[in-house]
Design a protein around this motif. Structure first.
Motif, PDB file in Angstrom:
ATOM      1  N   GLY B 154      36.101  82.177 -45.989  1.00  0.00           N
ATOM      2  CA  GLY B 154      36.653  83.152 -45.053  1.00  0.00           C
ATOM      3  C   GLY B 154      37.307  84.327 -45.743  1.00  0.00           C
ATOM      4  N   ARG B 155      37.173  84.395 -47.057  1.00  0.00           N
ATOM      5  CA  ARG B 155      37.769  85.444 -47.897  1.00  0.00           C
ATOM      6  C   ARG B 155      39.248  85.653 -47.607  1.00  0.00           C
ATOM      7  N   PRO B 156      40.037  84.588 -47.716  1.00  0.00           N
ATOM      8  CA  PRO B 156      41.473  84.730 -47.465  1.00  0.00           C
ATOM      9  C   PRO B 156      42.147  85.416 -48.642  1.00  0.00           C
ATOM     10  N   PRO B 157      43.181  86.179 -48.371  1.00  0.00           N
ATOM     11  CA  PRO B 157      43.895  86.838 -49.480  1.00  0.00           C
ATOM     12  C   PRO B 157      44.755  85.867 -50.279  1.00  0.00           C
ATOM     13  N   VAL B 158      45.038  84.696 -49.704  1.00  0.00           N
ATOM     14  CA  VAL B 158      45.872  83.708 -50.396  1.00  0.00           C
ATOM     15  C   VAL B 158      45.105  82.402 -50.516  1.00  0.00           C
TER      16      VAL B 158
END
Lengths: 321, 222
Positions: B154-158
């Motif tokens: 989901g391409r999370p930033p964290v």
């Protein structure tokens, strides 16, 4: 500002949302159906229980419906059968009939001559030999009295009966509609029974679906946890369970319809034989289209509400400790 | 990207798990979280993913104050935070593809796009050819890589990892950690809880040390 950025990251554009929403629902509904069909035995058992529960009130409804149709044919029966003195001949009887036609309470008078009565009696069967033994016709002239509707209730009918008995030519008067009214009361009773039984068994369906969905939720606890972990909304997690409830209801309703239709097919033969013994025909009517619609809609609704109760109790969404 | 301000976490049955934790991590930073077992590493990660709420103090992730985040918003927060677990938390009856696709499916993304992104994620962890397999057919290292693919799809930033190499041999562990370094290069903020001190020391990254719920040591400057 940060909030705005994160909102944009959530993905789909606003305009696409209705399509996505519909697509998700369709996908969820079909996936749920596939899942149910993958385990045919447990699904079939739940569906059968729902089907039988709904078939009972539906069958009772069909019974009441058929009895009503049967009674409908009797509405044409005279309210009072007036048996004239045995000595009264057809000519005198005609005069009495003409006189009665002038009464305000009476809508119609039909004369059954002695010959006609004898013919009818013969036609009933079983009495030919007994009748052969008789030298002359033992039957009196009968006048069938059809009162106006406002004089049909039992009390008014009894007044009319007393008045008729005062005529010198009249031997006795029999009220034919009283037992019809009793029959009507029985029908009303059955109808109330349909509602009661339907309500009770409907509650049963609610509990069955609720419990089935509850077990399903417990079975899939790990999957639900992981979905919550990766950011599934409560609505997304609930959806398949709600659809499962609706499917159970729909399949159960169809089963109920099938059971009732099968029962009617099986009963048609014996009923026809019975009717033929009465020199009559009686085609059984099944569940009409509207009754079927009500059953299916009701069963889907029951399934949905049942699963909704279970889902509301057991799926509260992501809850940090 | 991640900021803790005097965070306390107390469990009624175990007492204080975290005591007065304050630190900040910038965007694209990668850090290790070490300490003996029971020191509070998992608890700290669980607070960031909002699996739990702190007893006291404030946590900000990507500008969001988790203390004031309503319950309905929790799923959206979790989509911003990829989580990797020691026990992988995969669904055993689903294919690798379906497991990795889960975070995308719950967002309502179209099938085509899901397929594209899942394959990209599996490619990154080197498991593109195993998409049809089920988790039980994979080795421990491979299962962990599936867990990583699911966390990044989901391409999370964290990205958070709780003992991601707990059950793996040193070579596989190094492989996994090097994979994490690649995510850091593309701007992901990573916090990895581990007690593999040898590996931590061999890599040049900021390291937090927890001892009995207190932040004992922080090699980074902020």
């Amino acid at each position: 500002m940060a909030k705005q950025r994160s909102r944009r990251r959530r993905g789909p554009r606003l305009l696409d949302l209705p399509g996505i929403w519909l697509g998700q629902h369709l996908q969820s509904a079909m996936a749920t159906l596939r899942r149910l069909l993958e385990t045919p035995l447990p699904t079939g058992m739940t569906v059968a229980v729902i089907g039988i529960s709904l078939a009972l009130p539906a069958a009772l409804y069909v019974l009441a419906d058929n009895l009503r149709t049967m009674a409908g044919g009797w509405d044409q029966t005279a309210a009072i059968s007036l048996f004239l003195q045995y000595e009264t001949n057809d000519g005198d009887a005609n005069r009495v009939a003409a006189d009665l036609r002038g009464w305000p309470e009476i809508a119609q008078v039909q004369m059954i001559t002695r010959e006609k009565a004898l013919d009818e009696f013969r036609a009933l069967g079983g009495f030919e030999e007994a009748l052969e033994q008789l030298k002359n016709n033992p039957l009196p002239v009968v006048l069938a009295i059809y009162p106006r509707t406002e004089h049909s209730p039992p009390a008014q009918l009894e007044t009319l009966q007393t008045k008729l008995l005062e005529l010198p030519e009249v031997d006795f008067a029999r009220m034919d509609t009283l037992w019809l009214q009793r029959f009507q009361a029985i029908l009303d009773l059955i109808q109330t029974g349909v509602l009661l039984l339907g309500g009770l068994l409907g509650m049963g369906v609610l509990l069955i679906v609720g419990n089935t969905i509850r077990l399903e939720i417990l079975n899939r606890r790990i999957e639900i946890e992981i979905m919550e972990l990766v950011g599934a909304t409560a609505a997304f997690i609930r959806r398949p369970f709600l659809y499962a409830g609706a499917w159970y209801g729909l399949l159960g309703g169809l089963t109920a319809w099938l059971l009732v239709t099968l029962a009617i097919l099986l009963l048609q033969g014996p009923v026809s034989r019975l009717a033929s013994l009465y020199r009559s025909e009686f085609p059984l009517s099944g569940l009409g289209l509207s009754a079927m619609g009500i059953i299916l809609m009701g069963s889907v609704l029951l399934g949905l509400v049942g699963s909704w109760i279970a889902v509301n109790r057991h799926l509260r969404g992501a809850e940090p400790g | 990207m991640i900021r803790f301000e005097h965070v306390f976490k107390r469990y009624p049955e175990r007492g204080e798990a975290l005591t007065n934790i304050s630190f900040e991590m910038k965007v694209g930073e990668m850090a290790f979280l070490t300490g003996h077992s029971g020191a509070g590493k998992s608890t700290l990660l669980r607070l960031i993913g909002l699996l739990e709420r702190p007893t006291r103090g404030q946590i900000l992730v990507n500008g969001r104050n988790l203390a004031t985040l309503p319950r309905r918003q929790i799923p959206y927060h979790r989509r911003q935070v990829g989580m990797i677990f020691q026990d992988h938390r995969l669904l055993p009856d689903r294919s690798i593809f379906d497991n990795v696709a889960l975070p995308l499916v719950v967002t309502g993304l179209g099938q085509k796009e899901v397929g594209r992104r899942v394959r990209a994620a599996l490619d990154q962890v080197g498991l593109l050819k195993r998409e049809r397999a089920t988790p039980v057919a994979l080795s421990g290292g491979e299962q962990q890589r599936v867990g990583i693919a699911r966390a990044i799809v989901g391409r999370p930033p964290v990205l958070l990892a709780d003992e991601p190499t707990g059950n793996l041999d040193p070579d596989l562990s190094r492989e996994i950690f090097e994979l994490f370094e690649r995510f850091q290069y593309v701007g992901v903020t990573l916090l990895i809880a581990t007690h593999d001190l040898a590996l931590v020391n061999s890599m040049q990254h900021r390291t937090f040390t927890l001892d009995d719920g207190r932040l004992l040591n922080d090699t980074g400057r902020w």
